[in-house]
Design a protein around this motif. Structure first.
Motif, PDB file in Angstrom:
ATOM      1  N   ARG A 186      44.512  40.090  36.808  1.00 47.88           N
ATOM      2  CA  ARG A 186      45.643  40.142  37.532  1.00 47.88           C
ATOM      3  C   ARG A 186      46.401  39.054  36.234  1.00 47.88           C
ATOM      4  NH1 ARG A 186      45.875  43.369  41.538  1.00 47.88           N
ATOM      5  NH2 ARG A 186      44.563  42.268  43.132  1.00 47.88           N
ATOM      6  N   GLU A 187      46.014  38.548  35.060  1.00 44.14           N
ATOM      7  CA  GLU A 187      47.361  38.182  34.095  1.00 44.14           C
ATOM      8  C   GLU A 187      47.517  39.658  33.558  1.00 44.14           C
ATOM      9  OE1 GLU A 187      45.326  34.716  31.847  1.00 44.14           O
ATOM     10  OE2 GLU A 187      45.658  33.543  34.146  1.00 44.14           O
ATOM     11  N   ALA A 188      46.429  40.231  32.995  1.00 39.42           N
ATOM     12  CA  ALA A 188      46.786  41.256  32.263  1.00 39.42           C
ATOM     13  C   ALA A 188      47.581  41.937  33.105  1.00 39.42           C
ATOM     14  CB  ALA A 188      45.048  41.835  31.408  1.00 39.42           C
ATOM     15  N   ASP A 224      49.822  41.360  35.087  1.00 35.65           N
ATOM     16  CA  ASP A 224      51.484  41.080  35.302  1.00 35.65           C
ATOM     17  C   ASP A 224      51.815  41.284  33.289  1.00 35.65           C
ATOM     18  OD1 ASP A 224      50.679  40.509  37.639  1.00 35.65           O
ATOM     19  OD2 ASP A 224      50.044  38.230  36.987  1.00 35.65           O
ATOM     20  N   ARG A 225      51.073  41.247  32.383  1.00 38.00           N
ATOM     21  CA  ARG A 225      51.570  41.626  30.876  1.00 38.00           C
ATOM     22  C   ARG A 225      51.879  42.729  31.068  1.00 38.00           C
ATOM     23  NH1 ARG A 225      48.569  37.347  26.762  1.00 38.00           N
ATOM     24  NH2 ARG A 225      48.273  36.034  28.475  1.00 38.00           N
TER      25      ARG A 225
END
Length: 75
Positions: free
Chosen positions: A70-72, A74-75
């Protein structure tokens, strides 16, 4: 937000399924897989290396992988 697929498998990674997942979503940009092998190792007490075993606390590993995915996205 793009698609996320996280899976822990007991055996070979289903590379064809991964490619299909990625190709089905135009917001996904690529696939990276790693395949490795070991050298011919031998231990005096245990003999030759015959396999590698990996283990994980599955629920924690899945949560962490999903968070990283999810972090990837969102970037």
């Amino acid at each position: 937000m793009g698609s996320v697929w996280v899976e822990l498998v007991r055996g070979p990674i289903p590379v064809a399924q991964v490619r299909e997942f990625v190709s089905g979503d135009p917001s996904l940009g690529g696939t990276v897989t790693f395949e490795g092998s070991t050298r011919a190792e031998s231990d005096a007490r245990h003999g030759p290396l015959v396999r590698l075993d990996y283990e994980a606390y599955e629920s924690m590993a899945r949560r962490q992988l999903e968070r990283l995915a999810r972090e990837a996205v969102d970037r």
